[in-house]
Design an enzyme around this catalytic site. Structure first.
Site, PDB file in Angstrom:
ATOM      1  N   LYS A 246       0.417   3.894  -3.009  1.00  0.00           N
ATOM      2  CA  LYS A 246      -0.258   5.237  -2.734  1.00  0.00           C
ATOM      3  C   LYS A 246       0.697   6.268  -3.155  1.00  0.00           C
ATOM      4  CE  LYS A 246      -4.490   3.904  -2.580  1.00  0.00           C
ATOM      5  NZ  LYS A 246      -5.424   4.115  -3.555  1.00  0.00           N
TER       6      LYS A 246
ATOM      7  N   TYR B 213       0.715  -1.271   0.055  1.00  0.00           N
ATOM      8  CA  TYR B 213       0.133  -0.068  -0.028  1.00  0.00           C
ATOM      9  C   TYR B 213       0.707   1.209   0.008  1.00  0.00           C
ATOM     10  CZ  TYR B 213      -4.464   2.291   0.731  1.00  0.00           C
ATOM     11  OH  TYR B 213      -5.724   3.221   0.773  1.00  0.00           O
TER      12      TYR B 213
HETATM   13  N1  LIG Z   1     -11.499   2.573   2.970  1.00  0.00           N
HETATM   14  C1  LIG Z   1     -10.530   3.406   3.481  1.00  0.00           C
HETATM   15  O1  LIG Z   1     -10.378   3.568   4.591  1.00  0.00           O
HETATM   16  C2  LIG Z   1      -9.517   3.965   2.517  1.00  0.00           C
HETATM   17  C3  LIG Z   1      -8.629   4.973   3.069  1.00  0.00           C
HETATM   18  C4  LIG Z   1      -7.738   5.773   2.230  1.00  0.00           C
HETATM   19  C5  LIG Z   1      -7.906   5.504   0.668  1.00  0.00           C
HETATM   20  N2  LIG Z   1      -8.742   4.391   0.235  1.00  0.00           N
HETATM   21  C6  LIG Z   1      -8.528   4.310  -0.893  1.00  0.00           C
HETATM   22  O2  LIG Z   1      -9.993   4.287  -1.526  1.00  0.00           O
HETATM   23  C7  LIG Z   1     -10.131   3.514  -2.831  1.00  0.00           C
HETATM   24  C8  LIG Z   1     -11.501   2.984  -2.592  1.00  0.00           C
HETATM   25  O3  LIG Z   1     -11.314   2.035  -1.505  1.00  0.00           O
HETATM   26  P1  LIG Z   1     -12.835   1.460  -0.841  1.00  0.00           P
HETATM   27  O4  LIG Z   1     -12.477   1.451   0.352  1.00  0.00           O
HETATM   28  O5  LIG Z   1     -13.979   2.166  -1.395  1.00  0.00           O
HETATM   29  O6  LIG Z   1     -12.633  -0.145  -1.245  1.00  0.00           O
HETATM   30  P2  LIG Z   1     -13.690  -1.121  -1.548  1.00  0.00           P
HETATM   31  O7  LIG Z   1     -13.106  -2.509  -1.630  1.00  0.00           O
HETATM   32  O8  LIG Z   1     -14.875  -0.978  -0.899  1.00  0.00           O
HETATM   33  O9  LIG Z   1     -14.061  -0.845  -3.081  1.00  0.00           O
HETATM   34  C9  LIG Z   1     -13.105  -1.064  -4.191  1.00  0.00           C
HETATM   35  C10 LIG Z   1     -14.172  -1.457  -5.285  1.00  0.00           C
HETATM   36  O10 LIG Z   1     -13.197  -1.501  -6.525  1.00  0.00           O
HETATM   37  C11 LIG Z   1     -13.597  -2.791  -7.185  1.00  0.00           C
HETATM   38  N3  LIG Z   1     -12.554  -3.382  -7.795  1.00  0.00           N
HETATM   39  C12 LIG Z   1     -11.656  -4.078  -7.209  1.00  0.00           C
HETATM   40  N4  LIG Z   1     -10.802  -4.496  -8.434  1.00  0.00           N
HETATM   41  C13 LIG Z   1     -11.282  -4.067  -9.545  1.00  0.00           C
HETATM   42  C14 LIG Z   1     -10.868  -4.362 -11.072  1.00  0.00           C
HETATM   43  N5  LIG Z   1      -9.934  -5.131 -11.072  1.00  0.00           N
HETATM   44  N6  LIG Z   1     -11.608  -3.571 -11.772  1.00  0.00           N
HETATM   45  C15 LIG Z   1     -12.776  -2.740 -11.357  1.00  0.00           C
HETATM   46  N7  LIG Z   1     -12.957  -2.801 -10.198  1.00  0.00           N
HETATM   47  C16 LIG Z   1     -12.426  -3.285  -9.235  1.00  0.00           C
HETATM   48  C17 LIG Z   1     -14.030  -3.659  -6.137  1.00  0.00           C
HETATM   49  O11 LIG Z   1     -15.391  -4.503  -6.777  1.00  0.00           O
HETATM   50  C18 LIG Z   1     -14.836  -2.716  -5.179  1.00  0.00           C
HETATM   51  O12 LIG Z   1     -16.297  -2.310  -5.692  1.00  0.00           O
HETATM   52  C19 LIG Z   1      -8.773   2.925  -2.858  1.00  0.00           C
HETATM   53  O13 LIG Z   1      -7.921   3.277  -3.831  1.00  0.00           O
HETATM   54  C20 LIG Z   1      -8.390   2.962  -1.575  1.00  0.00           C
HETATM   55  O14 LIG Z   1      -6.844   2.660  -1.327  1.00  0.00           O
HETATM   56  C21 LIG Z   1      -9.610   3.968   1.216  1.00  0.00           C
END
Ligand SMILES: NC(=O)c1ccc[n+]([C@@H]2O[C@H](COP(=O)([O-])OP(=O)(O)OC[C@H]3O[C@@H](n4cnc5c(N)ncnc54)[C@H](O)[C@@H]3O)[C@@H](O)[C@H]2O)c1
Length: 255
Positions: free
Chosen positions: A170, A166
């Site tokens: 990132k 990660y």
């Molecule tokens: N949740 C957190 O606490 C958090 C914090 C900081 C950053 N982020 C970032 O935010 C973004 C979204 O995170 P999230 O928590 O909503 O994740 P999540 O797992 O809830 O959702 C991610 C989505 O991406 C889809 N996905 C995965 N692989 C895929 C692919 N190959 N093609 C198309 N779709 C695909 C999944 O099916 C899912 O619906 C990510 O970049 C994550 O790193 C999340």
């Protein structure tokens, strides 16, 4: 300035925790929203919930051919693309292991899938947007852990950790986006990062307590907190903002 009437937005990972809120926020501001996600995701359900101005197209954003098909379909249907919000979170089944247990193959696969997919979709979006007189806006999801090292005391005694991949993913998203901003800026395409802190998603109670104590605003983020920042960067309210990292972390990184 915040209105997106007449604009077309593509949200990757639109069925996910943050993607759903982002898609809803963009739709609320007036955009036509195309959600993309894997076939077994919630993407289609979310698009239906958002109504007539949202539709779903399944695509694996780690697959170059699938990304090309996706963009072709969006242009066939909508004839333009104004906003790309990269909210997908591609990872393999071994993702999330403790540092010592991460195999090199998994490291490579996870880096390529996540960072690689943001590159693929940004590249495709930039190619469309730079040919439009109005340009466009690319928003990539980063993380506070793309800016600074994890606080491992949060994870002490718990199964969960912040994966080593990660940090590289990132950090990479952040500088990839700065590159895009610099390269595409002369053609009117802005590229920015939104870097959230932890978004609450039924986490372990001990973790949540520790997290809240470590955060100035005393809570974890909600998906809507993140969506607000994405919607701002997507809109004309941010017309002079590019190459920026908009941190949405309740003050985590200031102390
Ligand atoms: N949740 C957190 O606490 C958090 C914090 C900081 C950053 N982020 C970032 O935010 C973004 C979204 O995170 P999230 O928590 O909503 O994740 P999540 O797992 O809830 O959702 C991610 C989505 O991406 C889809 N996905 C995965 N692989 C895929 C692919 N190959 N093609 C198309 N779709 C695909 C999944 O099916 C899912 O619906 C990510 O970049 C994550 O790193 C999340």
């Amino acid at each position: 300035m915040f209105e997106l009437d007449g604009k077309v937005a593509l949200v990757t990972g639109g069925g996910g925790l943050i993607g759903e809120a982002v898609a809803e926020g963009l739709a609320d501001q007036g955009a036509t929203v195309v959600l993309t996600d894997l076939p077994d995701s919630d993407g289609s359900r979310v698009a239906q919930r958002l109504g007539d101005d949202a539709w779903f197209r399944q695509a694996d954003v780690t697959d170059e051919t699938a990304v090309a098909d996706l963009f072709e379909r969006v242009l066939d249907e909508e004839e333009r693309l104004d906003v790309l919000a990269n909210c997908a979170y591609p990872r393999n089944e071994n993702y999330g292991r403790q540092y010592e247990a991460v195999d090199y193959d998994d490291w490579c696969e996870n880096l390529l899938a996540h960072l690689g997919s943001y590159y693929l979709t940004s590249k495709a979006a930039g190619a469309v947007m730079r040919d439009q007189p109005e340009g466009g806006s690319i928003v990539n999801l980063g993380s506070i852990y793309g800016r600074q090292a994890p606080d491992f005391s949060l994870y002490e005694g718990l199964e969960m950790t912040s994966p080593v991949e990660y940090a590289a993913i990132k950090g990479g998203v952040l500088n990839l986006t700065r590159y895009l901003a610099s390269y595409l800026g002369p053609d009117g395409v802005r590229a920015n990062v939104v870097s959230p802190g932890g978004v609450f998603d039924g986490h372990d109670e001990t973790f949540v307590e520790r997290y809240e104590q470590r955060t100035v605003l005393g809570r974890m983020a909600t998906p809507e907190d993140v969506a607000g920042a994405v919607c701002y960067l997507a809109s004309d309210a941010a017309s002079y903002v590019t190459g920026h990292d908009l941190v949405v972390d309740g003050g985590w990184t200031i102390q």
